[in-house]
Design a protein around this motif. Structure first.
Motif, PDB file in Angstrom:
ATOM      1  N   SER A 139       0.871  -1.174   0.000  1.00 30.82           N
ATOM      2  CA  SER A 139       0.000   0.000   0.000  1.00 30.82           C
ATOM      3  C   SER A 139       0.910   1.227   0.000  1.00 30.82           C
ATOM      4  CB  SER A 139      -0.902   0.012   1.236  1.00 30.82           C
ATOM      5  OG  SER A 139      -1.706  -1.152   1.285  1.00 30.82           O
ATOM      6  N   TYR A 140       0.711   2.123  -0.970  1.00 31.60           N
ATOM      7  CA  TYR A 140       1.706   3.184  -1.143  1.00 31.60           C
ATOM      8  C   TYR A 140       1.063   4.547  -1.372  1.00 31.60           C
ATOM      9  CZ  TYR A 140       0.735   3.041  -6.192  1.00 31.60           C
ATOM     10  OH  TYR A 140       0.126   3.108  -7.422  1.00 31.60           O
ATOM     11  N   VAL A 141       1.889   5.581  -1.272  1.00 31.72           N
ATOM     12  CA  VAL A 141       1.497   6.950  -1.607  1.00 31.72           C
ATOM     13  C   VAL A 141       2.555   7.516  -2.537  1.00 31.72           C
ATOM     14  CG1 VAL A 141       0.256   7.335   0.558  1.00 31.72           C
ATOM     15  CG2 VAL A 141       2.687   7.919   0.409  1.00 31.72           C
ATOM     16  N   THR A 142       2.167   8.497  -3.344  1.00 25.01           N
ATOM     17  CA  THR A 142       3.118   9.137  -4.254  1.00 25.01           C
ATOM     18  C   THR A 142       3.389  10.587  -3.882  1.00 25.01           C
ATOM     19  OG1 THR A 142       1.355   9.824  -5.783  1.00 25.01           O
ATOM     20  CG2 THR A 142       2.359   7.656  -6.156  1.00 25.01           C
ATOM     21  N   ARG A 143       2.723  11.077  -2.838  1.00 25.60           N
ATOM     22  CA  ARG A 143       2.882  12.466  -2.428  1.00 25.60           C
ATOM     23  C   ARG A 143       3.609  12.537  -1.091  1.00 25.60           C
ATOM     24  NH1 ARG A 143      -3.530  13.241  -3.439  1.00 25.60           N
ATOM     25  NH2 ARG A 143      -3.492  13.113  -5.733  1.00 25.60           N
ATOM     26  N   PRO A 144       4.515  13.504  -0.936  1.00 26.46           N
ATOM     27  CA  PRO A 144       5.281  13.603   0.315  1.00 26.46           C
ATOM     28  C   PRO A 144       4.400  13.720   1.553  1.00 26.46           C
ATOM     29  CG  PRO A 144       6.248  14.999  -1.374  1.00 26.46           C
ATOM     30  CD  PRO A 144       4.957  14.499  -1.935  1.00 26.46           C
ATOM     31  N   GLU A 145       3.257  14.384   1.429  1.00 28.97           N
ATOM     32  CA  GLU A 145       2.396  14.546   2.597  1.00 28.97           C
ATOM     33  C   GLU A 145       1.781  13.234   3.062  1.00 28.97           C
ATOM     34  OE1 GLU A 145       0.043  16.094  -1.057  1.00 28.97           O
ATOM     35  OE2 GLU A 145       2.125  16.039  -0.313  1.00 28.97           O
ATOM     36  N   GLY A 146       1.891  12.175   2.265  1.00 26.43           N
ATOM     37  CA  GLY A 146       1.356  10.879   2.662  1.00 26.43           C
ATOM     38  C   GLY A 146       2.308  10.036   3.480  1.00 26.43           C
ATOM     39  N   ARG A 147       3.564  10.483   3.611  1.00 22.09           N
ATOM     40  CA  ARG A 147       4.569   9.686   4.329  1.00 22.09           C
ATOM     41  C   ARG A 147       4.162   9.394   5.769  1.00 22.09           C
ATOM     42  NH1 ARG A 147      10.259   9.370   3.385  1.00 22.09           N
ATOM     43  NH2 ARG A 147      10.813   9.796   1.208  1.00 22.09           N
ATOM     44  N   ALA A 148       3.647  10.392   6.457  1.00 22.64           N
ATOM     45  CA  ALA A 148       3.297  10.212   7.868  1.00 22.64           C
ATOM     46  C   ALA A 148       2.232   9.132   8.033  1.00 22.64           C
ATOM     47  CB  ALA A 148       2.818  11.538   8.464  1.00 22.64           C
ATOM     48  N   ALA A 149       1.251   9.116   7.141  1.00 18.46           N
ATOM     49  CA  ALA A 149       0.191   8.102   7.219  1.00 18.46           C
ATOM     50  C   ALA A 149       0.757   6.709   6.991  1.00 18.46           C
ATOM     51  CB  ALA A 149      -0.904   8.411   6.202  1.00 18.46           C
ATOM     52  N   VAL A 150       1.709   6.577   6.078  1.00 19.14           N
ATOM     53  CA  VAL A 150       2.324   5.272   5.826  1.00 19.14           C
ATOM     54  C   VAL A 150       3.121   4.816   7.046  1.00 19.14           C
ATOM     55  CG1 VAL A 150       4.046   4.052   4.455  1.00 19.14           C
ATOM     56  CG2 VAL A 150       2.362   5.514   3.319  1.00 19.14           C
ATOM     57  N   ARG A 151       3.871   5.714   7.637  1.00 23.23           N
ATOM     58  CA  ARG A 151       4.647   5.339   8.833  1.00 23.23           C
ATOM     59  C   ARG A 151       3.714   4.916   9.973  1.00 23.23           C
ATOM     60  NH1 ARG A 151       9.962   6.152   8.466  1.00 23.23           N
ATOM     61  NH2 ARG A 151      10.783   7.675   6.959  1.00 23.23           N
ATOM     62  N   GLU A 152       2.621   5.633  10.126  1.00 18.68           N
ATOM     63  CA  GLU A 152       1.642   5.257  11.145  1.00 18.68           C
ATOM     64  C   GLU A 152       1.064   3.877  10.848  1.00 18.68           C
ATOM     65  OE1 GLU A 152      -2.485   6.908  13.256  1.00 18.68           O
ATOM     66  OE2 GLU A 152      -1.824   7.733  11.324  1.00 18.68           O
ATOM     67  N   GLU A 153       0.801   3.594   9.570  1.00 14.49           N
ATOM     68  CA  GLU A 153       0.248   2.299   9.195  1.00 14.49           C
ATOM     69  C   GLU A 153       1.232   1.171   9.457  1.00 14.49           C
ATOM     70  OE1 GLU A 153      -2.608  -0.436   7.672  1.00 14.49           O
ATOM     71  OE2 GLU A 153      -2.736   1.617   8.444  1.00 14.49           O
ATOM     72  N   VAL A 154       2.490   1.388   9.141  1.00 14.86           N
ATOM     73  CA  VAL A 154       3.512   0.365   9.416  1.00 14.86           C
ATOM     74  C   VAL A 154       3.552   0.067  10.902  1.00 14.86           C
ATOM     75  CG1 VAL A 154       5.974  -0.148   9.366  1.00 14.86           C
ATOM     76  CG2 VAL A 154       4.890   0.925   7.386  1.00 14.86           C
ATOM     77  N   ASN A 155       3.525   1.100  11.704  1.00 15.33           N
ATOM     78  CA  ASN A 155       3.556   0.918  13.154  1.00 15.33           C
ATOM     79  C   ASN A 155       2.333   0.148  13.640  1.00 15.33           C
ATOM     80  OD1 ASN A 155       2.655   2.157  16.011  1.00 15.33           O
ATOM     81  ND2 ASN A 155       4.897   2.138  15.897  1.00 15.33           N
ATOM     82  N   ALA A 156       1.158   0.532  13.144  1.00 14.37           N
ATOM     83  CA  ALA A 156      -0.068  -0.134  13.578  1.00 14.37           C
ATOM     84  C   ALA A 156      -0.121  -1.578  13.094  1.00 14.37           C
ATOM     85  CB  ALA A 156      -1.288   0.637  13.066  1.00 14.37           C
ATOM     86  N   ALA A 157       0.314  -1.821  11.843  1.00 18.54           N
ATOM     87  CA  ALA A 157       0.279  -3.177  11.296  1.00 18.54           C
ATOM     88  C   ALA A 157       1.242  -4.106  12.035  1.00 18.54           C
ATOM     89  CB  ALA A 157       0.604  -3.150   9.803  1.00 18.54           C
ATOM     90  N   GLN A 159       2.285  -3.689  15.121  1.00 22.72           N
ATOM     91  CA  GLN A 159       1.714  -3.879  16.448  1.00 22.72           C
ATOM     92  C   GLN A 159       0.585  -4.910  16.404  1.00 22.72           C
ATOM     93  OE1 GLN A 159      -0.467  -0.561  18.195  1.00 22.72           O
ATOM     94  NE2 GLN A 159       0.326  -1.042  20.227  1.00 22.72           N
ATOM     95  N   ALA A 160      -0.115  -4.991  15.261  1.00 22.62           N
ATOM     96  CA  ALA A 160      -1.199  -5.967  15.102  1.00 22.62           C
ATOM     97  C   ALA A 160      -0.686  -7.371  14.809  1.00 22.62           C
ATOM     98  CB  ALA A 160      -2.140  -5.513  13.987  1.00 22.62           C
ATOM     99  N   GLY A 161       0.628  -7.515  14.622  1.00 19.25           N
ATOM    100  CA  GLY A 161       1.193  -8.843  14.422  1.00 19.25           C
ATOM    101  C   GLY A 161       1.628  -9.153  13.008  1.00 19.25           C
ATOM    102  N   LEU A 162       1.545  -8.201  12.095  1.00 22.59           N
ATOM    103  CA  LEU A 162       1.969  -8.425  10.721  1.00 22.59           C
ATOM    104  C   LEU A 162       3.451  -8.102  10.565  1.00 22.59           C
ATOM    105  CD1 LEU A 162      -0.979  -6.821   8.695  1.00 22.59           C
ATOM    106  CD2 LEU A 162      -0.687  -9.204   9.385  1.00 22.59           C
ATOM    107  N   ASP A 163       4.121  -8.828   9.692  1.00 22.69           N
ATOM    108  CA  ASP A 163       5.528  -8.565   9.394  1.00 22.69           C
ATOM    109  C   ASP A 163       5.623  -7.472   8.332  1.00 22.69           C
ATOM    110  OD1 ASP A 163       6.444 -10.484  11.205  1.00 22.69           O
ATOM    111  OD2 ASP A 163       6.224 -12.091   9.725  1.00 22.69           O
ATOM    112  N   ALA A 164       5.021  -6.332   8.615  1.00 26.31           N
ATOM    113  CA  ALA A 164       4.978  -5.228   7.666  1.00 26.31           C
ATOM    114  C   ALA A 164       6.254  -4.391   7.770  1.00 26.31           C
ATOM    115  CB  ALA A 164       3.758  -4.346   7.935  1.00 26.31           C
ATOM    116  N   VAL A 165       6.702  -3.853   6.636  1.00 25.95           N
ATOM    117  CA  VAL A 165       7.907  -3.037   6.615  1.00 25.95           C
ATOM    118  C   VAL A 165       7.646  -1.765   5.818  1.00 25.95           C
ATOM    119  CG1 VAL A 165       9.488  -4.982   6.872  1.00 25.95           C
ATOM    120  CG2 VAL A 165       8.794  -4.248   4.584  1.00 25.95           C
ATOM    121  N   TYR A 166       8.378  -0.730   6.154  1.00 28.76           N
ATOM    122  CA  TYR A 166       8.315   0.548   5.452  1.00 28.76           C
ATOM    123  C   TYR A 166       9.249   0.487   4.247  1.00 28.76           C
ATOM    124  CZ  TYR A 166       8.858   5.597   4.683  1.00 28.76           C
ATOM    125  OH  TYR A 166       8.901   6.845   4.142  1.00 28.76           O
ATOM    126  N   VAL A 167       8.780   0.908   3.075  1.00 24.24           N
ATOM    127  CA  VAL A 167       9.603   0.887   1.861  1.00 24.24           C
ATOM    128  C   VAL A 167       9.443   2.200   1.115  1.00 24.24           C
ATOM    129  CG1 VAL A 167       9.493  -1.631   1.593  1.00 24.24           C
ATOM    130  CG2 VAL A 167       7.768  -0.187   0.469  1.00 24.24           C
TER     131      VAL A 167
END
Length: 519
Positions: A139-157, A159-167
């Motif tokens: 799941s990705y964004v192409t705009r710089p303002e979307g970075r914070a939402a992606v980082r929050e999602e990685v953290n939440a995912a 924490q939920a038990g998924l082996d999710a990584v930020y890319v």
């Protein structure tokens, strides 16, 4: 009829790739329910991924099961999916953590991951060549303002038990700003998988009846399901898995928003395969994945252009989606294209469990929000457990009777109801509108006022008129014509009708009434 979208960028036929490569022919047909009916342990209404998964799980547990499908199994919404089976559902985990808490997000992740592995397990068990491939989901964004939402999602995912990584780098041929990646997810050919599931269901003693539209439900002891032809099926338990529930007693229509999306496909050289399942909510949504093809090529599948049924210029949206595919994948040779529909629940989480607060033996599965492959398989296991008297840890998360989230649902609920009211009341009060059929061009339709009544009038390619009532037979909203797909659509709850008024998609179960308007 080739290319009704009218897009010069689109080539080939407006049909689902899954249906065209595994057509619903006589060799895969199941007979309509005939005679007075039958008696089983469980009747499942709906033959898509949720219905067939539920029926198969129950038959495997030793229950006698009958599946009743209004059209052909695995040919409705399931036959028009993009067929991604993943626990990574765009940027859902940050929202779940806020609305359901860390434990709710964890249960969601665990149940969806189990569904992913269940597909792989069942495909191996049935030895079906359903083109199953393991791929990362991103799941990705192409705009710089979307970075914070992606980082929050990685953290939440995580924490939920998924082996999710930020890319910040992906296999896509264009730049992304940031993304969350989950490896080991699944993509497959949904019809090959589900038709194999259906064959095994029958081998285990289950029955399937196509061309059998259910119109009535009596929640007695036992329950009684009535079909349009008057046949009756008695069963201890009834599962309603019709995508949008065909019965309104649970008032779930107030918590579901229908949404259509478009799909364009084409082939690309195999060496240009982005090797993943990608999605962004930007630009009306863009989803990308590939599938096996032939001659050193892969099938590119691009989905997007979300809109409410009956509210958009679909031909223009097909044009935009095709142009996007050509811009980002210049070597693509575009081919088939189609549309799909799903329902969003007002609190993001699907509604799977007891049909309503007083239900004891009636169950429902709906509101998968575009993630019906993993959601439908999850629902099959959950409903089978509930029917058997077991309660998985995530049963409360998906329970349609959940009350603690009602206040959290309120804003989305009110927005949805305002939209429904705008059509239900506003469309009737809006002044003007055509009062003649003279301006209706061949291949198009229009709602006109004739003799004080709203009529939905379609002119076919030969110039003949076909007139039906413009009031949806579900709850009476006025339909609108989708020229690209040649269908009347209800903007309130998503029912769809053919030009002659016959039902294409529920929750409506009765056709639009014919009208004699003359010329």
């Amino acid at each position: 009829m080739a290319n009704p979208s009218g897009s010069p960028l689109l080539q080939g036929d407006p049909e689902s790739y899954w249906l065209s490569t595994v057509p619903a022919g006589p060799d895969s047909a199941y007979p309509p329910l005939s005679g007075t009916g039958t008696d089983v342990d469980v009747v499942v209404v709906g033959g898509g991924v949720a219905g067939l998964s539920t029926a198969w799980e129950l038959a495997r547990a030793g229950r006698s099961v009958a599946v009743l499908e209004a059209d052909r199994i695995a040919a409705g919404v399931t036959g028009h999916t993009t067929a991604k089976v993943t626990a990574l559902h765009s940027l859902v985990y940050a929202r779940l953590r806020r609305t359901r808490g860390p434990e709710g997000a964890r249960l969601y992740a665990r149940s969806q991951l189990e569904a992913v592995e269940r597909v792989a397990e069942v495909a191996a068990l049935l030895e079906t060549d359903c083109e199953l491939e393991r791929r990362p989901a991103v799941s990705y964004v192409t705009r710089p303002e979307g970075r914070a939402a992606v980082r929050e999602e990685v953290n939440a995912a995580t924490q939920a038990g998924l082996d999710a990584v930020y890319v910040e780098r992906t296999g896509l041929p264009y730049r992304v700003e940031a993304g969350v990646r989950l490896d080991g997810q699944v993509q497959f050919h949904p019809r090959k998988y589900l038709l194999a599931l259906a064959r095994d269901l029958v081998a285990r003693g289950g029955t399937i009846h196509e061309q059998t539209r259910v119109t009535g439900l009596d929640e007695g002891s036992p329950c009684r399901v009535t079909t349009a032809d008057g046949a009756v099926v008695t069963a201890r338990d009834v599962v309603v898995a019709t995508h949008y529930p065909v019965f309104d007693r649970a008032l779930l229509f107030a918590r579901l928003s229908p949404r259509r999306e478009l799909v364009v496909t084409g082939t690309i050289p195999a060496e240009q395969d982005p090797e993943g399942m990608y999605i962004t909510e930007e630009g009306g949504k863009r989803s990308v994945r590939t599938a096996p093809y032939a001659d050193g090529r892969r099938l590119l599948i691009v989905t997007g252009e979300s809109f409410a049924p009956g509210t958009a210029d679909v031909a223009a949206r097909f044009e935009r989606l095709a142009a996007w595919a050509r811009e980002h994948f210049p070597s693509v040779v575009l081919g088939r294209h189609w549309a799909t529909q799903d329902n969003d629940s007002t609190d993001t989480v699907p509604l799977v469990g007891a049909f309503h607060p007083r239900a004891r033996h009636t169950w429902v599965a709906t509101g998968f929000g575009g993630w019906g492959m993993s959601g439908g398989v999850m629902a099959g296991r959950l409903l089978a457990d509930l029917v058997e008297g077991h309660r998985p840890p995530w049963a409360g998360l998906y329970d349609p009777r959940r009350l603690r989230t009602q206040l959290r649902e309120a804003p989305a609920f009110l927005r949805h109801q305002a939209g429904v009211a705008r059509h239900f009341v506003g469309d009737r009060l809006r002044p003007g509108g055509a009062d003649t059929v003279a301006g209706i061009a061949p291949g198009t339709g229009e709602v006109v006022r004739l003799k004080g009544h709203h009529c939905a009038v379609y002119r076919d390619e030969d110039g003949a008129l076909h007139a039906v009532s413009a009031r949806c037979t579900h709850l009476g909203c006025l339909v609108a014509f989708n020229t690209a797909e040649r269908a009347w659509e209800c903007p309130c709850h998503g029912s769809r009708f053919a030009p002659d008024g016959s039902v294409l998609q529920g929750p409506a179960v009765r056709p639009l009434e014919e009208r004699d308007i003359g010329e």
